[in-house]
Motif scaffolding. Structure first.
Motif, short mmCIF file in Angstrom:
data_model
loop_
_atom_site.label_atom_id
_atom_site.label_comp_id
_atom_site.label_asym_id
_atom_site.label_seq_id
_atom_site.Cartn_x
_atom_site.Cartn_y
_atom_site.Cartn_z
N SER A 254 2.54 57.36 -24.99
CA SER A 254 4.00 57.44 -25.04
C SER A 254 4.53 57.66 -26.45
N GLY A 255 3.65 57.52 -27.46
CA GLY A 255 4.08 57.69 -28.84
C GLY A 255 5.01 56.58 -29.31
N VAL A 256 4.68 55.33 -28.93
CA VAL A 256 5.54 54.19 -29.27
C VAL A 256 4.68 53.04 -29.79
N GLY A 257 5.35 51.97 -30.22
CA GLY A 257 4.68 50.73 -30.57
C GLY A 257 5.04 49.66 -29.55
N CYS A 258 4.56 48.43 -29.77
CA CYS A 258 4.90 47.35 -28.84
C CYS A 258 4.90 46.02 -29.58
N ARG A 259 5.58 45.07 -28.99
CA ARG A 259 5.67 43.72 -29.54
C ARG A 259 5.64 42.75 -28.37
N ILE A 260 4.56 41.95 -28.28
CA ILE A 260 4.46 41.00 -27.18
C ILE A 260 4.32 39.59 -27.76
N PHE A 261 4.65 38.61 -26.93
CA PHE A 261 4.74 37.23 -27.38
C PHE A 261 3.71 36.36 -26.67
N GLU A 262 2.89 35.69 -27.47
CA GLU A 262 1.83 34.84 -26.92
C GLU A 262 2.38 33.82 -25.93
N LYS A 263 3.53 33.24 -26.24
CA LYS A 263 4.10 32.19 -25.39
C LYS A 263 4.50 32.71 -24.01
N ASN A 264 4.65 34.03 -23.87
CA ASN A 264 5.08 34.62 -22.60
C ASN A 264 3.91 35.09 -21.73
N LEU A 265 2.69 35.05 -22.26
CA LEU A 265 1.54 35.52 -21.47
C LEU A 265 1.30 34.57 -20.30
N PRO A 266 1.24 35.09 -19.07
CA PRO A 266 1.02 34.22 -17.91
C PRO A 266 -0.45 33.85 -17.77
N HIS B 238 1.44 47.75 -33.15
CA HIS B 238 1.19 46.99 -31.93
C HIS B 238 1.02 45.53 -32.32
N ILE B 239 2.03 44.73 -32.02
CA ILE B 239 2.11 43.39 -32.60
C ILE B 239 2.05 42.31 -31.51
N LEU B 240 1.25 41.29 -31.79
CA LEU B 240 1.25 40.05 -31.00
C LEU B 240 1.90 38.98 -31.86
N VAL B 241 2.96 38.35 -31.34
CA VAL B 241 3.63 37.27 -32.03
C VAL B 241 3.09 35.95 -31.48
N SER B 242 2.48 35.15 -32.36
CA SER B 242 1.85 33.90 -31.93
C SER B 242 2.91 32.83 -31.64
N ARG B 243 2.44 31.72 -31.08
CA ARG B 243 3.35 30.63 -30.75
C ARG B 243 4.04 30.06 -31.99
N LEU C 286 -2.37 43.85 -32.50
CA LEU C 286 -2.93 43.76 -31.15
C LEU C 286 -4.13 44.70 -31.07
N LYS C 287 -5.31 44.14 -30.94
CA LYS C 287 -6.53 44.94 -30.92
C LYS C 287 -7.13 44.98 -29.52
N ALA C 288 -7.64 46.15 -29.15
CA ALA C 288 -8.28 46.32 -27.85
C ALA C 288 -9.75 45.97 -27.99
N GLN C 289 -10.18 44.95 -27.26
CA GLN C 289 -11.58 44.52 -27.32
C GLN C 289 -12.24 44.61 -25.95
N GLY C 290 -11.69 45.44 -25.07
CA GLY C 290 -12.23 45.56 -23.72
C GLY C 290 -13.51 46.36 -23.69
N TRP C 291 -13.85 46.87 -22.52
CA TRP C 291 -15.11 47.56 -22.29
C TRP C 291 -15.17 48.86 -23.07
N ASN C 292 -16.34 49.19 -23.62
CA ASN C 292 -16.59 50.52 -24.15
C ASN C 292 -18.01 50.93 -23.80
N PHE C 293 -18.37 52.15 -24.12
CA PHE C 293 -19.64 52.70 -23.62
C PHE C 293 -20.85 51.98 -24.18
N ASP C 294 -20.67 51.30 -25.31
CA ASP C 294 -21.79 50.57 -25.92
C ASP C 294 -21.95 49.16 -25.37
#
Length: 353
Positions: A260-272, A332-337, A344-352
């Protein structure tokens, strides 16, 4: 019964003999060289997944019916993630000699349960032999009106970021199963070393999953969130971007932002996060927020909506506002409590992996 006794076509006949079609778009299903589908006024959505034994699933702790259900459901989830309606499915299997006809019937029964839940027609597939275990390849076909399709590339600055359900439970379920499997094999090894030939071995270990049933369910019985898609439609909300959470929330959000060519800002306290997830993370000395952001296999929906839809989206059960879209320059920002900011880093699955 050995599969060789009835052969490939005998197995296919046995699995598909009582299949009936549920969708008008299915003109002809199983039984010819090709299925015949018709979508005169809709766009066609197609998704495919390949699942390999030892890579994507471990038959030590998942039975074949649950495996079939999960394999089908994760493909159905991809159709919902495009704001579409799943209609047809093809199923291809590579099977080693250790599996019986009855084993494959159990696998196929799980696939059919998932398809029946969302009225999906099984219209074809293939079977072949395998020297390395079981492989499952599923293709799901869906439909959507051209203007209803939601891509990853539609998020805009100030859009709200929403997620359904809760995060991290499937990953915690996997960690629990892997831990109990390791303990079981270690105890079995010690037990067998101490058993004489004259003294028959008994099962030395029974895992205790009491109080953690939800985690197991989330790992072993994935559910596509078609209910959320229906609620959004009923509320008159069309997401601007959407994905299902298969590789982890961080990874999916970064995909949306990149396309989308954008950034993001999410809040740790809001993660379900479910209570059992938090307890299990503490028991394993893991950071529960890291698990929620990067665990994967939740198959929840992460989506963005215009800020004007805030009241409508807040009224939908099991949907949570976790942040908002920003200009790309803000990253891409994570705001802590405690209000610290982290990339915000992606640490999910990769080919390795």
């Amino acid at each position: 019964m050995e599969i060789a006794k009835i052969g490939e076509f005998g197995l296919i006949d046995r699995l598909t003999k009582d299949l009936t079609t549920k969708n008008e778009s299915t003109h002809y299903g199983v039984g010819d060289d090709c299925a015949v589908l018709s979508y005169p006024d809709k766009e066609v959505l197609v998704t495919t997944d390949l699942l390999m034994e030892g890579v994507h699933f471990d038959l030590t702790y998942i039975d074949l019916q649950h495996l079939g259900y999960k394999a089908a459901m994760v493909n159905i989830s991809d159709i919902f993630a495009m704001n579409g309606t799943p209609r047809q499915m093809t199923v291809s299997l590579a099977i080693s000699k250790r599996f019986s006809v009855e084993d494959i019937e159990q696998l196929f029964s799980g696939i059919r349960l998932a398809c029946d839940k969302w009225s999906v027609d099984i219209v074809g597939g293939d079977t072949t032999s395998s020297y390395t275990g079981l492989a499952i390849s599923i293709t799901c076909i869906g439909e959507a009106a051209k203007d209803d399709i939601v891509y990853r590339s539609g998020a805009h600055d100030t859009d709200l970021i929403c997620v359904s359900g809760d995060l991290g439970a499937a990953y915690m379920g996997l960690q629990l199963l892997e831990r109990e499997k390791a303990v079981y094999y270690q105890m079995l090894k010690e037990h067998q070393a101490n058993v004489s030939a004259a003294s028959p071995a008994e099962e030395p270990f029974q895992p205790d999953f009491s109080g953690k049933e939800y985690l197991l369910q989330r790992q072993l019985q994935a559910e596509a969130r078609g209910d959320i898609i229906q609620h959004l439609r009923e509320a008159g909300i069309r997401p601007t971007a959407m994905m299902d959470v298969s590789d982890g929330l961080s990874s999916e959000l970064r995909h949306i932002c990149k396309q989308s060519g954008v950034g993001c800002r999410i809040f740790e306290k809001n993660l379900p996060i479910d209570y059992q997830t938090a307890v299990m993370a503490e028991e394993l000395n893991m950071n529960v927020t890291t698990c929620a952001l990067n665990g994967g296999e939740d198959y929840e929906l992460v989506f963005t909506v215009p800020i004007g839809d805030r009241e409508k989206v807040e009224a939908i059960d099991d949907v949570h506002l976790i942040g908002y879209i920003t200009d790309q320059k803000y990253g891409h920002i994570l705001v802590s409590r405690d209000n610290q900011e982290f990339e915000l880093k992606a640490q999910g699955w990769n080919f390795d992996s």
